[in-house]
Enzyme design. Sequence first.
Site, PDB file in Angstrom:
ATOM      1  N   SER A 210      -3.429  -1.251  -3.018  1.00 37.13           N
ATOM      2  CA  SER A 210      -2.863  -0.402  -4.067  1.00 37.13           C
ATOM      3  C   SER A 210      -1.480  -0.915  -4.436  1.00 37.13           C
ATOM      4  O   SER A 210      -1.141  -2.055  -4.113  1.00 37.13           O
ATOM      5  CB  SER A 210      -2.827   1.058  -3.591  1.00 37.13           C
ATOM      6  OG  SER A 210      -2.531   1.908  -4.668  1.00 37.13           O
ATOM      7  N   ASN A 211      -0.678  -0.107  -5.103  1.00 41.66           N
ATOM      8  CA  ASN A 211       0.674  -0.530  -5.477  1.00 41.66           C
ATOM      9  C   ASN A 211       1.613   0.674  -5.465  1.00 41.66           C
ATOM     10  O   ASN A 211       1.186   1.785  -5.153  1.00 41.66           O
ATOM     11  CB  ASN A 211       0.653  -1.211  -6.846  1.00 41.66           C
ATOM     12  CG  ASN A 211       0.117  -0.279  -7.909  1.00 41.66           C
ATOM     13  OD1 ASN A 211       0.704   0.748  -8.214  1.00 41.66           O
ATOM     14  ND2 ASN A 211      -1.043  -0.627  -8.462  1.00 41.66           N
ATOM     15  N   ARG A 212       2.868   0.427  -5.799  1.00 41.28           N
ATOM     16  CA  ARG A 212       3.892   1.454  -5.597  1.00 41.28           C
ATOM     17  C   ARG A 212       4.021   2.456  -6.743  1.00 41.28           C
ATOM     18  O   ARG A 212       4.928   3.277  -6.732  1.00 41.28           O
ATOM     19  CB  ARG A 212       5.243   0.778  -5.366  1.00 41.28           C
ATOM     20  CG  ARG A 212       5.352   0.152  -3.989  1.00 41.28           C
ATOM     21  CD  ARG A 212       6.587  -0.728  -3.892  1.00 41.28           C
ATOM     22  NE  ARG A 212       7.762  -0.071  -4.442  1.00 41.28           N
ATOM     23  CZ  ARG A 212       8.843  -0.703  -4.875  1.00 41.28           C
ATOM     24  NH1 ARG A 212       8.888  -2.015  -4.847  1.00 41.28           N
ATOM     25  NH2 ARG A 212       9.868  -0.019  -5.354  1.00 41.28           N
ATOM     26  N   SER A 213       3.146   2.388  -7.706  1.00 42.37           N
ATOM     27  CA  SER A 213       3.260   3.331  -8.823  1.00 42.37           C
ATOM     28  C   SER A 213       3.179   4.782  -8.321  1.00 42.37           C
ATOM     29  O   SER A 213       2.303   5.125  -7.535  1.00 42.37           O
ATOM     30  CB  SER A 213       2.130   3.070  -9.821  1.00 42.37           C
ATOM     31  OG  SER A 213       2.012   4.166 -10.696  1.00 42.37           O
ATOM     32  N   ALA A 277      -0.729   1.749 -13.359  1.00 45.00           N
ATOM     33  CA  ALA A 277      -0.597   0.416 -12.756  1.00 45.00           C
ATOM     34  C   ALA A 277      -1.965   0.093 -12.155  1.00 45.00           C
ATOM     35  O   ALA A 277      -2.218   0.318 -10.971  1.00 45.00           O
ATOM     36  CB  ALA A 277       0.490   0.438 -11.691  1.00 45.00           C
TER      37      ALA A 277
END
Length: 402
Positions: A210-213, A277
């Site tokens: 995943s990502n930091r959004s 994102a």
Amino acid sequence: MDRPLAGKTIVLGITGSIAAYKGAEVARRLMKAGAEVHATLTRAGCEFITPLTLRTLTRNPVTVDMFEAPEEWEVKHVSLAQRASAVVVAPASANAIAKLALGLADEFIYAVALASRAPLVVAPAMNTNMYLHPATRENLDRLRARGAVVVEPEEGELASGAVGQGRLADPEAIVAAVARAAGRGDLQELRALVTAGPTREPLDPVRFISNRSSGRMGYALAGAAAERGARVTLVSGPTELPPPRGCEVVRVTTAEEMREAVTRRFPECDVLIAAAAVADYAPARAEPTKMKRGAGPLTVELRPTADIVAECARARREGQIVVGFAAETEDLLPRAREKMKDKGLDAIVANDVSVEGIGFESEENAGVMLLAKGGEVRLEKMPKPAFAHAVWEVVKELRGAG
Ligand code: C5P
């Protein structure tokens, strides 16, 4: 936005706070912003400022006593309530906030607030303890839950000499909030589709990429459009955020689920803003059971995901607008411009996520909105809700021009 309140009628209630004298300044700035102002004082308000001051500033009669002309007052509070583009209580005392929260109507301003369907803007001003008292907090929460705009007081020296939160917000900030509230409804005919948050691409039943959004930007965009009367569908990846008021929320987890949800709804919308994102790559396969630790290195094959916003842009019909986001850590504008072109977007919001305090996980954002037809709009650092309104302003212009 020189005279953002031109043609608008604003009812301004000044209540019994020591900051009542600043209510005159609020009235003056509302007038400067183009509004027709109808001021009213509560009886306690009159202890601090005279109706004459307000009558002179606003060039309109100032109502103090609801019963002074019994054959008229009923007409007046109802007719003003109907004409108002916003009802503003500034300064709002703790007592005023309690009355508004309860729906009491023992003074003219409260009767107008009850009889009006216009947005309510409340700017509290009081002693810190009164402001922080659970009763006041609960009353303000209640008002917010009903859609009122609360312009938070500032920290600073109070009338008592003590320092704390409770000083009336800057009149300019109050006028800006009133302008936004009074402008609500300007997106009434719009059907908006907004994507937000990260996606999660599973590696196995317990792990994902995943990502930091945080989803804040997309939620702010959805909320801002709904506030202004648009019909909004928010397609959201996993986030911790409460759903924005007035939006249909569709929850998804993976990029593929987001693609399905967005492409299915895209034909019904006028504007798509893709602030999510979305993962660009996903594991080629998700293991059915939890992967075991091994001695050697592990290689995971990643496959590109479908580019949702590009797919929608290709499929769009005349008049539909598609806006993307470009979060970059280097070469911001050239890359964003290239993306806008490659994906066939009408506009792209470029933000440099390597800058501390903006973008991912933060409350504020700053960036540049590039337009396919040429030109760009700089969006200075501001809270994400304000940033969202600024983006909608540009979208509105794009629609008007199209
Ligand atoms: O290609 P990149 O991910 O940098 O592009 C960012 C923009 O494209 C964002 O608006 C994002 O929502 C959108 N996007 C998408 N589908 C993807 C990847 C990105 O809609 N798979």
